[in-house]
Design a protein around this motif. Structure first.
Motif, PDB file in Angstrom:
ATOM      1  N   LEU A   9      -2.141   3.879  -4.713  1.00  0.00           N
ATOM      2  CA  LEU A   9      -3.592   3.892  -4.526  1.00  0.00           C
ATOM      3  C   LEU A   9      -4.296   2.748  -5.245  1.00  0.00           C
ATOM      4  O   LEU A   9      -5.496   2.537  -5.044  1.00  0.00           O
ATOM      5  CB  LEU A   9      -4.161   5.230  -4.986  1.00  0.00           C
ATOM      6  CG  LEU A   9      -3.725   6.430  -4.139  1.00  0.00           C
ATOM      7  CD1 LEU A   9      -4.165   7.734  -4.799  1.00  0.00           C
ATOM      8  CD2 LEU A   9      -4.295   6.333  -2.729  1.00  0.00           C
ATOM      9  N   SER A  25      -7.779   3.193  -0.591  1.00  0.00           N
ATOM     10  CA  SER A  25      -7.353   3.110  -1.990  1.00  0.00           C
ATOM     11  C   SER A  25      -8.354   3.793  -2.911  1.00  0.00           C
ATOM     12  O   SER A  25      -9.401   4.284  -2.490  1.00  0.00           O
ATOM     13  CB  SER A  25      -7.215   1.639  -2.392  1.00  0.00           C
ATOM     14  OG  SER A  25      -6.500   0.899  -1.432  1.00  0.00           O
ATOM     15  N   SER A  68      -5.253  -2.487  -3.239  1.00  0.00           N
ATOM     16  CA  SER A  68      -6.607  -2.414  -2.693  1.00  0.00           C
ATOM     17  C   SER A  68      -7.184  -3.797  -2.448  1.00  0.00           C
ATOM     18  O   SER A  68      -6.966  -4.716  -3.241  1.00  0.00           O
ATOM     19  CB  SER A  68      -7.512  -1.656  -3.674  1.00  0.00           C
ATOM     20  OG  SER A  68      -8.854  -1.674  -3.252  1.00  0.00           O
ATOM     21  N   ARG A  96       1.652   6.680  -1.223  1.00  0.00           N
ATOM     22  CA  ARG A  96       0.764   5.521  -1.343  1.00  0.00           C
ATOM     23  C   ARG A  96       0.629   5.046  -2.784  1.00  0.00           C
ATOM     24  O   ARG A  96       0.611   5.856  -3.707  1.00  0.00           O
ATOM     25  CB  ARG A  96      -0.613   5.858  -0.780  1.00  0.00           C
ATOM     26  CG  ARG A  96      -0.647   5.951   0.724  1.00  0.00           C
ATOM     27  CD  ARG A  96      -2.045   6.210   1.226  1.00  0.00           C
ATOM     28  NE  ARG A  96      -2.542   7.505   0.757  1.00  0.00           N
ATOM     29  CZ  ARG A  96      -3.802   7.882   0.842  1.00  0.00           C
ATOM     30  NH1 ARG A  96      -4.707   7.068   1.353  1.00  0.00           N
ATOM     31  NH2 ARG A  96      -4.175   9.082   0.425  1.00  0.00           N
ATOM     32  N   ALA A 123      -7.212   8.369  -1.836  1.00  0.00           N
ATOM     33  CA  ALA A 123      -8.121   7.273  -1.511  1.00  0.00           C
ATOM     34  C   ALA A 123      -9.553   7.797  -1.461  1.00  0.00           C
ATOM     35  O   ALA A 123      -9.793   9.007  -1.447  1.00  0.00           O
ATOM     36  CB  ALA A 123      -7.735   6.661  -0.170  1.00  0.00           C
ATOM     37  N   LEU A 153       0.827  -1.202   0.000  1.00  0.00           N
ATOM     38  CA  LEU A 153       0.000   0.000   0.000  1.00  0.00           C
ATOM     39  C   LEU A 153       0.863   1.255   0.000  1.00  0.00           C
ATOM     40  O   LEU A 153       0.503   2.274  -0.606  1.00  0.00           O
ATOM     41  CB  LEU A 153      -0.918  -0.014   1.224  1.00  0.00           C
ATOM     42  CG  LEU A 153      -1.859   1.172   1.409  1.00  0.00           C
ATOM     43  CD1 LEU A 153      -2.845   1.277   0.263  1.00  0.00           C
ATOM     44  CD2 LEU A 153      -2.607   1.055   2.735  1.00  0.00           C
TER      45      LEU A 153
END
Length: 444
Positions: free
Chosen positions: A108, A131, A111, A106, A155, A99
């Motif tokens: 994204l 995410s 997930s 991050r 996210a 992640l």
């Protein structure tokens, strides 16, 4: 007719609650047509009931981190046309990656997409708050990550709110290790992202849900705070812990001034996973918010040894104060209303509770109960009738109910006008539907 796809060669050990009983995942994907029905499905119910939840393919450290799986039923012409269950095939489902990148930013597209599923502007989105959303078809096939045409670099909460008046989609993102920890977003009725507004909060807290009224957005800055040591430990536990020193507050932003000041109201320390609803009072001077409140959570671990109960908060703009009131002492979660009243003064909130679902009359203070015997219900979603008055008693509630006696599940339909009465229909699922999180009705 049955079609099966093997997507998991083996399941895993049985050490934790979420690997036992109806928390245990199912091993494969299934499609079955023309489901058996006890009773009669109302002919005007036409659409898809889709529900999301964790269904890990391998051992994971926490229920919240299992791979997302959608369980769906298609209903039309008084028939249950099909049942399907499908994993949400995110980029990291197909190829494992972290992640967070090495620089603390991050990825994204990493997930589990395991928490909720919503439909807005023609897109059906599977959500997890860490995410980007992932678009799926109504046949539950994964299309791919969705970033609002490249405009969302954040996210998306698993609990967006759709305004029934404007059609706008309100949501936020959180999880940045660096400021801003939280950003408020808004998309118009056509799905065009129009607002990206950073929000100043002291630390990275677990901001799972928020509230919307006709005039305001309410953020919940509560004392479950990111813990870097747990995140780095590799245990798989949730990297958040209760912090006695953080405090608790509600932040109010006017919808007509999305870049204006946020007004903060201090409240007693608590945690909230899920909001039932919020609305402005008729005189416009107060906000009433109803949600499931935990007095404390996750002090020593990320377990579930506390119960939440339904509470109400009234925010008084003139006095700058909040009054807090417990509405019931029964343990509940996953409150839902008639979504046509999101942000307005809804009369009813419905919650699962042990072997029943409860319907709270938020105006009168009364509670109705529908009992399932030994059955264990999940979240109940309201499906409005297309004929007659457009009120909260003219429609049906849909919920998956687990029967431990046969280790199987039904999709149960309750008449909103006879809440405590016998179900109008039970649709037998061709397989056990594990406990999950949230779902929605997508009507034709």
């Amino acid at each position: 007719m049955t079609e099966t796809t093997d997507a998991a060669s083996a399941l895993f050990g049985t050490g934790d609650f979420f690997r036992r009983g109806n928390y245990a995942p199912v091993a494969d994907e299934l499609t079955e047509f023309d489901l058996a029905v006890e009773g009669a499905i109302p002919a005007e119910i036409s659409g898809w009931y889709l529900r999301n939840g964790p269904n890990p393919r391998e051992a994971s450290g926490h229920w919240f981190t299992g791979d997302g799986m959608i369980h769906g039923v298609r209903i039309e012409n008084g028939r249950a046309g099909w049942y399907r269950n499908r994993w949400v095939r995110t980029d990291s489902f197909k190829e494992k990656f972290s992640l967070y990148n090495a620089d603390g930013s991050r990825n994204l597209r990493a997930s589990t997409a395991n928490t909720h599923i919503v439909n807005h502007a023609g897109k059906t989105l599977a959500l997890v708050e860490s995410s980007l959303p992932y678009e799926i078809t109504n046949e539950l096939e994964t299309v791919g990550a969705y970033d609002f045409g490249g405009k969302l670099a954040d996210a998306m909460t698993a609990h967006p709110k759709i305004c029934p008046t404007t059609g706008e989609l309100h949501f936020f993102g959180y999880g940045n290790l660096f400021e801003p920890h939280v950003t408020y977003h808004r998309a118009d009725a056509n799905g065009e992202l129009t607002v990206n507004r950073p929000l100043q909060v002291p630390a990275l807290t677990m901001m799972h849900d928020f509230a919307m009224t006709a005039e305001h957005i309410i953020f919940m800055d509560l004392p479950i705070v990111f813990n870097l040591d747990i995140a780095a430990s590799g245990t798989g536990d949730m990297p958040y812990r209760w912090d006695d020193n953080y405090g608790a507050r509600l932040g109010v932003l006017r919808r007509d001034k999305p870049f204006g000041d946020v007004v903060w109201f201090e409240i007693d320390p608590c945690y909230v996973f899920h909001v039932a609803n919020a609305h402005d009072t008729d005189d416009g001077k107060k906000i009433v918010l109803q949600a499931v409140r935990y007095e404390e959570l996750w002090r020593n671990n990320g377990g579930f040894d506390a119960d939440g109960t339904l509470w109400s908060w009234t925010l008084d703009f003139a006095a700058g104060t909040v009054s807090e009131r417990q509405l019931d002492d029964r343990a509940v979660e996953f409150p839902r209303i008639d979504d046509r009243l999101a942000g307005l003064a809804a009369r009813y909130a419905v919650t699962p509770a042990d072997h029943s679902v409860l319907r709270y009359d938020l105006s009168a203070g009364a509670v109705e109960e529908h009992l399932f015997g030994d059955g264990v219900p999940g979240e109940a979603v309201f499906v409005p009738s297309n004929s007659g008055p457009a009120d909260e008693s003219n429609g049906w509630y849909l919920a998956y109910v687990y029967d431990p006696g046969r280790n199987g599940s039904d999709l149960v339909i309750l008449d909103a006008a006879d809440f405590a009465g016998e179900p109008v229909a039970r649709i037998a699922m061709p397989r056990r539907v594990p406990f999950g999180f949230h779902g929605n009705w997508i009507g034709d």
